[in-house]
Design a protein around this motif. Sequence first.
Motif, short mmCIF file in Angstrom:
data_model
loop_
_atom_site.label_atom_id
_atom_site.label_comp_id
_atom_site.label_asym_id
_atom_site.label_seq_id
_atom_site.Cartn_x
_atom_site.Cartn_y
_atom_site.Cartn_z
N ASP A 1 26.93 35.89 36.30
CA ASP A 1 26.73 34.75 35.41
C ASP A 1 28.01 33.93 35.37
N THR A 2 27.99 32.78 36.03
CA THR A 2 29.21 31.97 36.16
C THR A 2 29.65 31.33 34.84
N THR A 3 28.83 31.40 33.79
CA THR A 3 29.23 30.84 32.50
C THR A 3 30.05 31.83 31.68
N ARG B 1 32.27 36.43 26.36
CA ARG B 1 32.61 35.08 25.91
C ARG B 1 32.27 34.14 27.05
N ASP B 2 31.51 33.11 26.72
CA ASP B 2 31.11 32.15 27.76
C ASP B 2 32.09 31.00 27.85
N ASP B 3 31.80 30.07 28.75
CA ASP B 3 32.73 28.97 29.00
C ASP B 3 32.81 27.96 27.85
N ARG C 1 29.07 36.67 22.36
CA ARG C 1 27.76 37.24 22.05
C ARG C 1 27.73 38.69 22.52
N ARG C 2 26.91 39.46 21.86
CA ARG C 2 26.78 40.88 22.21
C ARG C 2 25.74 41.01 23.33
N GLU C 3 26.01 41.89 24.27
CA GLU C 3 25.12 42.15 25.40
C GLU C 3 24.69 43.60 25.39
N SER C 4 23.69 43.91 26.20
CA SER C 4 23.23 45.29 26.30
C SER C 4 24.27 46.13 27.05
N PRO C 5 24.24 47.43 26.86
CA PRO C 5 25.22 48.31 27.52
C PRO C 5 25.17 48.19 29.04
N VAL C 6 26.32 48.42 29.68
CA VAL C 6 26.39 48.37 31.14
C VAL C 6 26.41 49.76 31.75
N SER D 1 36.87 56.37 24.08
CA SER D 1 35.69 55.79 24.69
C SER D 1 36.03 54.97 25.93
N GLY D 2 37.30 54.67 26.13
CA GLY D 2 37.72 53.93 27.31
C GLY D 2 37.29 52.50 27.30
N SER D 3 37.78 51.70 26.36
CA SER D 3 37.40 50.29 26.34
C SER D 3 38.08 49.56 27.48
N CYS D 4 37.46 48.50 27.96
CA CYS D 4 38.06 47.70 29.02
C CYS D 4 37.64 46.25 28.88
N ARG D 5 38.40 45.37 29.50
CA ARG D 5 38.11 43.94 29.45
C ARG D 5 38.21 43.39 30.86
N PHE D 6 37.25 42.54 31.21
CA PHE D 6 37.23 41.87 32.51
C PHE D 6 37.42 40.39 32.24
N ARG D 7 38.37 39.77 32.93
CA ARG D 7 38.66 38.36 32.71
C ARG D 7 38.44 37.61 34.02
N ARG D 8 37.82 36.44 33.91
CA ARG D 8 37.50 35.60 35.06
C ARG D 8 38.44 34.43 35.16
#
Length: 148
Positions: free
Chosen positions: A64-66, A81-83, A88-93, A130-137
């Motif tokens: 999702d490019t946004t 977080r979108d552009d 918004r909250r999403e379903s688990p990955v 729980s091993g939280s992580c963040r991915f940044r674009r």
Amino acid sequence: MPAEDEAARRSTVGRLLADELGTQRRLALAQGRAVMDAVVEDRVARAVVDALFGTGSLERLLADTTIENICVNGCDVVWVRDDTGSWRRESPVVASDAELVELVRTLAARRIVSDTRPVTAITANSREPSGSCRFRRGMPRSKRRSRH
């Protein structure tokens, strides 16, 4: 015989998936069971391709490019977080914290890149069980100050 390139591997996986899904349809019909809906078949095929070539269940968010930021806090809390800057909250990955740890290890080893914008940072909080992580674009944003 030389190793297949990525396009050839994807083609082979696509063919094998189509063959297997066809086999499952025939078995269901022969046994008088309902066949899988085409939408479900597509989801199954996408999940297999994402697991083999992409980032597993995280692929849908990375595609999702946004989406600019993806924050995964344990296996069941995902925020994006979108552009526009909206969160918004999403379903688990992933299904468990152990799977999340393995996903982060796999992504770090692959140095993930999406088709359109690379993921420039993966940060993991090792102090959290729980091993939280963040991915940044994209490129990190910085506030410019005017010099007067």
